[in-house]
Motif scaffolding. Structure first.
Motif, PDB file in Angstrom:
ATOM      1  N   ILE A  65      15.330  51.372  45.962  1.00 20.08           N
ATOM      2  CA  ILE A  65      14.587  51.860  44.803  1.00 20.08           C
ATOM      3  C   ILE A  65      14.885  50.930  43.629  1.00 20.08           C
ATOM      4  CG2 ILE A  65      14.236  53.742  43.153  1.00 20.08           C
ATOM      5  CD1 ILE A  65      15.110  55.706  45.311  1.00 20.08           C
ATOM      6  N   VAL A  66      13.830  50.312  43.086  1.00 24.84           N
ATOM      7  CA  VAL A  66      14.001  49.436  41.931  1.00 24.84           C
ATOM      8  C   VAL A  66      13.340  50.092  40.723  1.00 24.84           C
ATOM      9  CG1 VAL A  66      11.981  48.026  42.568  1.00 24.84           C
ATOM     10  CG2 VAL A  66      13.697  47.109  40.997  1.00 24.84           C
ATOM     11  N   VAL A  67      14.103  50.180  39.638  1.00 21.07           N
ATOM     12  CA  VAL A  67      13.626  50.796  38.404  1.00 21.07           C
ATOM     13  C   VAL A  67      13.308  49.672  37.425  1.00 21.07           C
ATOM     14  CG1 VAL A  67      14.180  52.376  36.525  1.00 21.07           C
ATOM     15  CG2 VAL A  67      15.061  52.820  38.833  1.00 21.07           C
ATOM     16  N   VAL A  68      12.033  49.614  37.022  1.00 23.61           N
ATOM     17  CA  VAL A  68      11.568  48.531  36.159  1.00 23.61           C
ATOM     18  C   VAL A  68      10.868  49.124  34.942  1.00 23.61           C
ATOM     19  CG1 VAL A  68      10.173  46.443  36.030  1.00 23.61           C
ATOM     20  CG2 VAL A  68      11.214  47.095  38.202  1.00 23.61           C
ATOM     21  N   ASN A  69      11.236  48.606  33.772  1.00 24.36           N
ATOM     22  CA  ASN A  69      10.622  49.041  32.521  1.00 24.36           C
ATOM     23  C   ASN A  69      10.104  47.805  31.799  1.00 24.36           C
ATOM     24  OD1 ASN A  69      10.144  49.773  29.812  1.00 24.36           O
ATOM     25  ND2 ASN A  69      11.618  51.436  29.927  1.00 24.36           N
ATOM     26  N   LYS A  70       8.785  47.712  31.636  1.00 22.45           N
ATOM     27  CA  LYS A  70       8.188  46.523  31.008  1.00 22.45           C
ATOM     28  C   LYS A  70       8.670  46.324  29.576  1.00 22.45           C
ATOM     29  CE  LYS A  70       4.124  48.860  29.351  1.00 22.45           C
ATOM     30  NZ  LYS A  70       2.814  49.275  29.544  1.00 22.45           N
ATOM     31  N   ASP A  71       9.141  47.378  28.926  1.00 20.21           N
ATOM     32  CA  ASP A  71       9.610  47.266  27.548  1.00 20.21           C
ATOM     33  C   ASP A  71      11.052  46.778  27.463  1.00 20.21           C
ATOM     34  OD1 ASP A  71       7.150  48.170  26.537  1.00 20.21           O
ATOM     35  OD2 ASP A  71       7.760  50.253  26.855  1.00 20.21           O
ATOM     36  N   LEU A  79      17.719  42.144  39.523  1.00 19.55           N
ATOM     37  CA  LEU A  79      16.954  43.190  40.203  1.00 19.55           C
ATOM     38  C   LEU A  79      15.739  42.614  40.910  1.00 19.55           C
ATOM     39  CD1 LEU A  79      14.157  44.421  38.567  1.00 19.55           C
ATOM     40  CD2 LEU A  79      15.958  44.837  36.914  1.00 19.55           C
ATOM     41  N   HIS A  80      15.160  41.535  40.383  1.00 20.76           N
ATOM     42  CA  HIS A  80      14.019  40.916  41.051  1.00 20.76           C
ATOM     43  C   HIS A  80      14.468  40.155  42.303  1.00 20.76           C
ATOM     44  CE1 HIS A  80      11.468  42.259  37.902  1.00 20.76           C
ATOM     45  NE2 HIS A  80      12.094  41.552  36.988  1.00 20.76           N
ATOM     46  N   PHE A  81      15.606  39.475  42.203  1.00 22.55           N
ATOM     47  CA  PHE A  81      16.151  38.806  43.383  1.00 22.55           C
ATOM     48  C   PHE A  81      16.454  39.835  44.461  1.00 22.55           C
ATOM     49  CE2 PHE A  81      19.504  37.467  46.147  1.00 22.55           C
ATOM     50  CZ  PHE A  81      19.133  36.189  46.515  1.00 22.55           C
ATOM     51  N   GLU A  82      17.104  40.922  44.061  1.00 24.74           N
ATOM     52  CA  GLU A  82      17.456  41.965  45.029  1.00 24.74           C
ATOM     53  C   GLU A  82      16.216  42.567  45.679  1.00 24.74           C
ATOM     54  OE1 GLU A  82      21.564  43.547  42.910  1.00 24.74           O
ATOM     55  OE2 GLU A  82      19.674  44.538  42.459  1.00 24.74           O
ATOM     56  N   THR A  83      15.146  42.737  44.898  1.00 25.68           N
ATOM     57  CA  THR A  83      13.905  43.275  45.456  1.00 25.68           C
ATOM     58  C   THR A  83      13.355  42.336  46.524  1.00 25.68           C
ATOM     59  OG1 THR A  83      13.411  44.386  43.362  1.00 25.68           O
ATOM     60  CG2 THR A  83      11.586  44.103  44.905  1.00 25.68           C
ATOM     61  N   GLY A  84      13.331  41.050  46.232  1.00 27.38           N
ATOM     62  CA  GLY A  84      12.871  40.074  47.219  1.00 27.38           C
ATOM     63  C   GLY A  84      13.745  40.061  48.452  1.00 27.38           C
ATOM     64  N   TYR A  85      15.044  40.164  48.258  1.00 30.57           N
ATOM     65  CA  TYR A  85      15.978  40.207  49.382  1.00 30.57           C
ATOM     66  C   TYR A  85      15.698  41.437  50.247  1.00 30.57           C
ATOM     67  CZ  TYR A  85      20.406  40.253  51.932  1.00 30.57           C
ATOM     68  OH  TYR A  85      21.357  40.261  52.935  1.00 30.57           O
ATOM     69  N   ALA A  86      15.512  42.589  49.597  1.00 31.08           N
ATOM     70  CA  ALA A  86      15.234  43.818  50.342  1.00 31.08           C
ATOM     71  C   ALA A  86      13.927  43.689  51.134  1.00 31.08           C
ATOM     72  CB  ALA A  86      15.171  45.014  49.388  1.00 31.08           C
ATOM     73  N   ASN A 101       6.591  42.021  37.960  1.00 30.77           N
ATOM     74  CA  ASN A 101       6.894  40.787  38.656  1.00 30.77           C
ATOM     75  C   ASN A 101       5.781  40.505  39.657  1.00 30.77           C
ATOM     76  OD1 ASN A 101       8.240  39.288  41.055  1.00 30.77           O
ATOM     77  ND2 ASN A 101       9.668  38.986  39.361  1.00 30.77           N
ATOM     78  N   ILE A 102       5.463  39.262  39.847  1.00 31.88           N
ATOM     79  CA  ILE A 102       4.383  38.886  40.755  1.00 31.88           C
ATOM     80  C   ILE A 102       4.581  39.480  42.153  1.00 31.88           C
ATOM     81  CG2 ILE A 102       5.467  36.694  41.397  1.00 31.88           C
ATOM     82  CD1 ILE A 102       2.635  35.460  41.380  1.00 31.88           C
ATOM     83  N   PHE A 103       5.816  39.594  42.591  1.00 25.49           N
ATOM     84  CA  PHE A 103       6.104  40.097  43.932  1.00 25.49           C
ATOM     85  C   PHE A 103       5.879  41.599  44.059  1.00 25.49           C
ATOM     86  CE2 PHE A 103       8.408  36.117  43.548  1.00 25.49           C
ATOM     87  CZ  PHE A 103       7.912  35.440  44.657  1.00 25.49           C
ATOM     88  N   HIS A 104       5.823  42.296  42.948  1.00 25.44           N
ATOM     89  CA  HIS A 104       5.514  43.734  42.985  1.00 25.44           C
ATOM     90  C   HIS A 104       4.085  43.984  43.443  1.00 25.44           C
ATOM     91  CE1 HIS A 104       8.762  44.434  39.665  1.00 25.44           C
ATOM     92  NE2 HIS A 104       9.288  44.180  40.834  1.00 25.44           N
ATOM     93  N   TYR A 105       3.253  42.968  43.392  1.00 24.26           N
ATOM     94  CA  TYR A 105       1.839  43.096  43.746  1.00 24.26           C
ATOM     95  C   TYR A 105       1.534  42.688  45.194  1.00 24.26           C
ATOM     96  CZ  TYR A 105       0.997  43.928  38.831  1.00 24.26           C
ATOM     97  OH  TYR A 105       1.015  44.467  37.564  1.00 24.26           O
ATOM     98  N   LEU A 106       2.544  42.284  45.927  1.00 19.52           N
ATOM     99  CA  LEU A 106       2.306  41.915  47.319  1.00 19.52           C
ATOM    100  C   LEU A 106       1.720  43.103  48.081  1.00 19.52           C
ATOM    101  CD1 LEU A 106       5.537  39.880  48.128  1.00 19.52           C
ATOM    102  CD2 LEU A 106       3.195  39.005  48.100  1.00 19.52           C
ATOM    103  N   PRO A 107       0.775  42.855  48.978  1.00 16.63           N
ATOM    104  CA  PRO A 107       0.150  43.957  49.718  1.00 16.63           C
ATOM    105  C   PRO A 107       0.968  44.391  50.926  1.00 16.63           C
ATOM    106  CG  PRO A 107      -0.901  41.903  50.314  1.00 16.63           C
ATOM    107  CD  PRO A 107       0.126  41.569  49.244  1.00 16.63           C
TER     108      PRO A 107
END
Length: 135
Positions: A65-71, A79-86, A101-107
């Motif tokens: 579970i990744v918690v992201v706040n644009k603000d 957290l972005h590295f960890e998301t890619g690793y996961a 992050n661009i990778f959040h949009y992967l299908p």
């Protein structure tokens, strides 16, 4: 199930209620970084060990579970590295908050983007409780 919780280090206290709720539901939270002292982010000599611990904890989880706040963007990017690793490890990724992050949009089918609040996560978990398998 086993969960890894990721966010900015500075926001880790905001994850404590989610961690506690997961544990109360009988789940395990593998994120040992939540207990790291504040000074550990300033001690570069500790970073390799902490980074390896984080990767080991991600390896041990079923759901990331990744918690992201644009603000409040991540300046260090962990957290972005960890998301890619996961994702690379085939973990299910639950994105809580904003797609920043661009990778959040992967299908990828293992990415669930339907969580705006921690309450959304808890509703899904409570609905899954009778199920023998993972959500």
């Amino acid at each position: 199930m086993k969960f890894y919780l990721a966010s900015r280090f500075e926001d880790r206290a905001e994850l404590f209620p989610l961690r506690d709720a997961l544990v109360a539901l009988g789940h395990e939270v593998t994120s040992r970084w939540l207990h790291e002292p504040e000074e550990s982010v300033r001690r570069l000599d500790l970073w390799p060990g902490i980074a390896q611990m984080d990767l080991d904890d991600i390896d041990a989880c079923d759901v990331f579970i990744v918690v992201v706040n644009k603000d409040r963007p991540s300046l260090r990017g962990g957290l972005h590295f960890e998301t890619g690793y996961a994702l690379g490890k085939g973990k299910r990724v639950w994105l809580l908050g904003d797609q920043t992050n661009i990778f959040h949009y992967l299908p990828y089918p293992q990415i669930n983007r339907g969580f705006r609040t921690m309450g959304d996560v808890m509703r899904i978990l409570r609905a899954c409780m009778p199920m023998a398998g993972p959500c």
